[in-house]
Design a protein around this motif. Structure first.
Motif, PDB file in Angstrom:
ATOM      1  N   GLY A 129      40.725  42.339  18.095  1.00 59.84           N
ATOM      2  CA  GLY A 129      40.674  40.882  18.316  1.00 59.84           C
ATOM      3  C   GLY A 129      40.789  40.478  19.773  1.00 59.84           C
ATOM      4  N   GLY A 130      40.755  41.447  20.675  1.00 59.88           N
ATOM      5  CA  GLY A 130      40.827  41.156  22.117  1.00 59.88           C
ATOM      6  C   GLY A 130      39.578  40.431  22.590  1.00 59.88           C
ATOM      7  N   LYS A 131      39.781  39.474  23.503  1.00 61.85           N
ATOM      8  CA  LYS A 131      38.647  38.622  23.914  1.00 61.85           C
ATOM      9  C   LYS A 131      38.374  38.625  25.413  1.00 61.85           C
ATOM     10  CE  LYS A 131      37.773  36.350  19.914  1.00 61.85           C
ATOM     11  NZ  LYS A 131      37.547  37.502  19.028  1.00 61.85           N
ATOM     12  N   GLY A 132      39.324  39.125  26.206  1.00 57.92           N
ATOM     13  CA  GLY A 132      39.138  38.983  27.651  1.00 57.92           C
ATOM     14  C   GLY A 132      39.360  40.271  28.426  1.00 57.92           C
ATOM     15  N   LEU A 133      38.790  40.325  29.626  1.00 55.49           N
ATOM     16  CA  LEU A 133      38.953  41.473  30.511  1.00 55.49           C
ATOM     17  C   LEU A 133      39.360  40.956  31.889  1.00 55.49           C
ATOM     18  CD1 LEU A 133      38.377  44.589  30.350  1.00 55.49           C
ATOM     19  CD2 LEU A 133      36.212  44.100  31.482  1.00 55.49           C
ATOM     20  N   GLU A 134      40.396  41.559  32.450  1.00 56.78           N
ATOM     21  CA  GLU A 134      40.825  41.150  33.790  1.00 56.78           C
ATOM     22  C   GLU A 134      39.920  41.860  34.795  1.00 56.78           C
ATOM     23  OE1 GLU A 134      45.183  40.285  35.080  1.00 56.78           O
ATOM     24  OE2 GLU A 134      44.724  42.366  35.579  1.00 56.78           O
ATOM     25  N   VAL A 135      38.950  41.153  35.331  1.00 59.09           N
ATOM     26  CA  VAL A 135      37.980  41.820  36.203  1.00 59.09           C
ATOM     27  C   VAL A 135      38.423  41.858  37.661  1.00 59.09           C
ATOM     28  CG1 VAL A 135      36.059  41.330  34.635  1.00 59.09           C
ATOM     29  CG2 VAL A 135      36.466  39.820  36.542  1.00 59.09           C
ATOM     30  N   VAL A 136      39.409  41.023  38.001  1.00 60.16           N
ATOM     31  CA  VAL A 136      39.993  41.107  39.341  1.00 60.16           C
ATOM     32  C   VAL A 136      41.511  41.156  39.179  1.00 60.16           C
ATOM     33  CG1 VAL A 136      40.308  39.976  41.574  1.00 60.16           C
ATOM     34  CG2 VAL A 136      38.101  39.831  40.434  1.00 60.16           C
ATOM     35  N   LEU A 186      33.405  46.014  36.729  1.00 57.62           N
ATOM     36  CA  LEU A 186      34.130  45.330  35.638  1.00 57.62           C
ATOM     37  C   LEU A 186      33.381  44.093  35.150  1.00 57.62           C
ATOM     38  CD1 LEU A 186      37.831  45.787  36.824  1.00 57.62           C
ATOM     39  CD2 LEU A 186      36.678  46.936  34.932  1.00 57.62           C
ATOM     40  N   ILE A 187      32.696  43.399  36.071  1.00 55.72           N
ATOM     41  CA  ILE A 187      31.891  42.236  35.667  1.00 55.72           C
ATOM     42  C   ILE A 187      30.781  42.718  34.714  1.00 55.72           C
ATOM     43  CG2 ILE A 187      30.183  40.542  36.495  1.00 55.72           C
ATOM     44  CD1 ILE A 187      32.002  40.049  38.931  1.00 55.72           C
ATOM     45  N   GLN A 188      30.176  43.854  35.054  1.00 56.54           N
ATOM     46  CA  GLN A 188      29.122  44.423  34.195  1.00 56.54           C
ATOM     47  C   GLN A 188      29.658  44.751  32.812  1.00 56.54           C
ATOM     48  OE1 GLN A 188      26.447  43.322  35.856  1.00 56.54           O
ATOM     49  NE2 GLN A 188      25.700  44.656  34.209  1.00 56.54           N
ATOM     50  N   LEU A 189      30.813  45.443  32.781  1.00 59.73           N
ATOM     51  CA  LEU A 189      31.430  45.821  31.492  1.00 59.73           C
ATOM     52  C   LEU A 189      31.754  44.586  30.665  1.00 59.73           C
ATOM     53  CD1 LEU A 189      34.058  48.653  32.127  1.00 59.73           C
ATOM     54  CD2 LEU A 189      31.928  48.823  30.831  1.00 59.73           C
ATOM     55  N   CYS A 190      32.268  43.586  31.360  1.00 55.60           N
ATOM     56  CA  CYS A 190      32.662  42.341  30.723  1.00 55.60           C
ATOM     57  C   CYS A 190      31.467  41.695  30.022  1.00 55.60           C
ATOM     58  CB  CYS A 190      33.204  41.434  31.821  1.00 55.60           C
ATOM     59  SG  CYS A 190      34.228  40.119  31.270  1.00 55.60           S
ATOM     60  N   LYS A 191      30.338  41.697  30.711  1.00 49.44           N
ATOM     61  CA  LYS A 191      29.112  41.106  30.145  1.00 49.44           C
ATOM     62  C   LYS A 191      28.601  41.954  28.987  1.00 49.44           C
ATOM     63  CE  LYS A 191      27.591  38.585  34.137  1.00 49.44           C
ATOM     64  NZ  LYS A 191      26.807  38.596  35.355  1.00 49.44           N
ATOM     65  N   LYS A 229      52.909  40.984  53.105  1.00 50.22           N
ATOM     66  CA  LYS A 229      51.683  40.817  53.903  1.00 50.22           C
ATOM     67  C   LYS A 229      50.453  41.209  53.096  1.00 50.22           C
ATOM     68  CE  LYS A 229      53.287  41.020  58.643  1.00 50.22           C
ATOM     69  NZ  LYS A 229      54.464  41.880  58.887  1.00 50.22           N
ATOM     70  N   ARG A 230      50.634  42.146  52.156  1.00 44.00           N
ATOM     71  CA  ARG A 230      49.479  42.704  51.456  1.00 44.00           C
ATOM     72  C   ARG A 230      49.071  41.934  50.207  1.00 44.00           C
ATOM     73  NH1 ARG A 230      50.583  48.596  50.158  1.00 44.00           N
ATOM     74  NH2 ARG A 230      52.655  47.728  49.945  1.00 44.00           N
ATOM     75  N   LYS A 231      50.048  41.346  49.506  1.00 40.02           N
ATOM     76  CA  LYS A 231      49.715  40.689  48.226  1.00 40.02           C
ATOM     77  C   LYS A 231      49.905  39.196  48.310  1.00 40.02           C
ATOM     78  CE  LYS A 231      49.096  43.447  44.381  1.00 40.02           C
ATOM     79  NZ  LYS A 231      49.220  43.568  42.963  1.00 40.02           N
ATOM     80  N   HIS A 232      48.870  38.470  47.925  1.00 32.77           N
ATOM     81  CA  HIS A 232      48.937  37.014  47.992  1.00 32.77           C
ATOM     82  C   HIS A 232      48.753  36.412  46.619  1.00 32.77           C
ATOM     83  CE1 HIS A 232      48.785  37.218  52.340  1.00 32.77           C
ATOM     84  NE2 HIS A 232      47.884  38.171  52.180  1.00 32.77           N
ATOM     85  N   LEU A 233      49.396  35.283  46.419  1.00 33.68           N
ATOM     86  CA  LEU A 233      49.200  34.544  45.178  1.00 33.68           C
ATOM     87  C   LEU A 233      47.827  33.864  45.255  1.00 33.68           C
ATOM     88  CD1 LEU A 233      51.142  34.048  42.761  1.00 33.68           C
ATOM     89  CD2 LEU A 233      51.684  31.848  43.766  1.00 33.68           C
ATOM     90  N   GLY A 234      47.118  33.797  44.120  1.00 32.89           N
ATOM     91  CA  GLY A 234      45.842  33.070  44.081  1.00 32.89           C
ATOM     92  C   GLY A 234      44.634  33.975  44.242  1.00 32.89           C
ATOM     93  N   CYS A 235      43.587  33.675  43.480  1.00 36.46           N
ATOM     94  CA  CYS A 235      42.326  34.422  43.568  1.00 36.46           C
ATOM     95  C   CYS A 235      41.182  33.422  43.596  1.00 36.46           C
ATOM     96  CB  CYS A 235      42.116  35.299  42.335  1.00 36.46           C
ATOM     97  SG  CYS A 235      43.327  36.595  42.138  1.00 36.46           S
ATOM     98  N   ASP A 236      40.152  33.761  44.366  1.00 32.46           N
ATOM     99  CA  ASP A 236      38.982  32.898  44.487  1.00 32.46           C
ATOM    100  C   ASP A 236      38.038  33.180  43.312  1.00 32.46           C
ATOM    101  OD1 ASP A 236      36.597  31.651  45.238  1.00 32.46           O
ATOM    102  OD2 ASP A 236      37.022  31.981  47.368  1.00 32.46           O
ATOM    103  N   THR A 237      37.717  32.159  42.535  1.00 29.89           N
ATOM    104  CA  THR A 237      36.891  32.375  41.327  1.00 29.89           C
ATOM    105  C   THR A 237      35.442  32.738  41.683  1.00 29.89           C
ATOM    106  OG1 THR A 237      36.397  30.021  41.168  1.00 29.89           O
ATOM    107  CG2 THR A 237      38.260  30.831  39.882  1.00 29.89           C
ATOM    108  N   ARG A 238      35.054  32.588  42.958  1.00 33.68           N
ATOM    109  CA  ARG A 238      33.690  32.987  43.331  1.00 33.68           C
ATOM    110  C   ARG A 238      33.485  34.495  43.140  1.00 33.68           C
ATOM    111  NH1 ARG A 238      33.199  29.975  49.027  1.00 33.68           N
ATOM    112  NH2 ARG A 238      35.344  30.725  49.031  1.00 33.68           N
ATOM    113  N   LEU A 239      34.601  35.244  43.132  1.00 29.12           N
ATOM    114  CA  LEU A 239      34.511  36.693  42.898  1.00 29.12           C
ATOM    115  C   LEU A 239      33.918  37.004  41.528  1.00 29.12           C
ATOM    116  CD1 LEU A 239      38.025  37.824  44.225  1.00 29.12           C
ATOM    117  CD2 LEU A 239      35.823  38.477  45.193  1.00 29.12           C
ATOM    118  N   LEU A 240      34.054  36.054  40.598  1.00 34.32           N
ATOM    119  CA  LEU A 240      33.595  36.294  39.222  1.00 34.32           C
ATOM    120  C   LEU A 240      32.101  36.060  39.041  1.00 34.32           C
ATOM    121  CD1 LEU A 240      36.516  34.685  37.224  1.00 34.32           C
ATOM    122  CD2 LEU A 240      36.100  37.086  37.660  1.00 34.32           C
ATOM    123  N   LYS A 241      31.473  35.562  40.109  1.00 35.53           N
ATOM    124  CA  LYS A 241      30.023  35.281  40.082  1.00 35.53           C
ATOM    125  C   LYS A 241      29.675  34.421  38.869  1.00 35.53           C
ATOM    126  CE  LYS A 241      29.148  39.138  42.989  1.00 35.53           C
ATOM    127  NZ  LYS A 241      29.096  40.563  42.988  1.00 35.53           N
TER     128      LYS A 241
END
Ligand code: AMP
Ligand code: MN
Ligand code: MN
Ligand code: MN
Length: 274
Positions: free
Chosen positions: A209-216, A228-233, A250-262
């Protein structure tokens, strides 16, 4: 748009309070946000009276196993007050406590004495995880650093890796779905599976029943994201995205840009009011 559907507060192994996470999310211009603590959603009790422009979605990151491999499943947009989620959190928390006691016993042979008692005293009833053992191993001079703690004692196949005590993979997905939420396979490349094994995991996840994939997940090589985008599709899953933020650094930031998901179909397009 900036969103974040995977991060941790001090209710699991993060260092910020839920309120501090929201403040940081505001600073980062995040519009949609979920706190996904390991195996609990206590953060949402704190957020009941919070006043913010950010659209907050309920979240949790469940620990489970698939074919003896530790797997994480992120749940989003479920009813945090539902009995089924409350019971799942209670069960996972009991397994976590038993696991911590077993890890402590195992590490006794490697020169770490009374680890459980020492950690429990500091944590004062808060959730105990492998990062707490990593800190203690460093503090007592048994390992040099965090990486060594996981590589030698806490990572997959090491003495502190205790198997098969969580709610099953199928149960977790069913619980999330029954509570009105969406189940997302977290950081699929983190498990270091072969391509064919990852595909078997995806097939079983979808069957349950899983519906989603964390692609980033956090900062990630673009080749990995594209794969991962390919697998997701291919598997007709919805894409999710998150920083997996635990502590300001310094290395990890909160927030992701949704443009990465194309042009992926995204999990939040089905969330009411969003
Ligand atoms: P636990 O939830 O108790 O199983 O602890 C797992 C957590 O330890 C992960 O969610 C990470 O936050 C953290 N961690 C950091 N480095 C590693 C590593 N090399 N292997 C596994 N977990 C790690
Ligand atoms: Mn963690
Ligand atoms: Mn995880
Ligand atoms: Mn996480």
């Amino acid at each position: 748009m900036i969103v974040d559907f995977h991060c941790h507060s001090y209710y699991s192994d993060g260092s910020l309070t839920p309120q501090q996470l929201i403040q940081l999310a505001e600073q980062k211009g995040i519009e949609l946000f979920a706190i996904t603590d390991h195996d609990n959603c206590h953060a949402y009790n704190d957020l009941m009276q919070i006043n913010t422009e950010i659209k907050i979605v309920s979240g949790i990151e469940f620990s489970t196993t698939w074919n003896k491999i530790g797997i994480h499943i992120v749940a989003l947009n479920f009813d945090t007050q539902s009995e089924i989620i409350k019971q799942a959190v209670i069960k996972q928390s009991k397994f976590r406590k038993e696991r911590a006691q077993k890890i402590s016993q195992r590490l006794e042979k490697h020169g770490l004495d009374n680890a459980y008692e020492k950690i429990a005293q500091i944590k004062n009833g808060q959730q105990i995880g492998r990062p707490d053992f990593a800190h203690l191993l460093i503090k007592e001079g048994i390992v040099r650093d965090w990486n060594q703690a996981f590589k030698k004692y806490l990572g997959a196949g090491k003495p502190g890796d205790i198997k098969n005590q969580w709610l099953s993979f199928e149960e977790i997905v069913k619980i999330i779905t029954s509570a009105g939420g969406v189940a997302i396979l977290a950081h699929p490349l983190y498990y270091k599976l072969t391509n064919s094994k990852l595909r078997r995991l995806l097939q079983d996840f979808i069957k349950a029943g899983g519906k989603g994939l964390e692609v980033v997940n956090g900062f990630q090589n673009p080749d990995k994201t594209n794969y991962l985008i390919q697998l997701c599709k291919e598997y007709k899953l919805k894409a999710s995205i998150g920083s997996d933020f635990h502590h300001p650094s310094k290395r990890k930031h909160l927030g992701c840009d949704t443009r990465l998901l194309k042009d992926s179909n995204v999990v939040w397009e089905d969330f009411k009011g969003i």
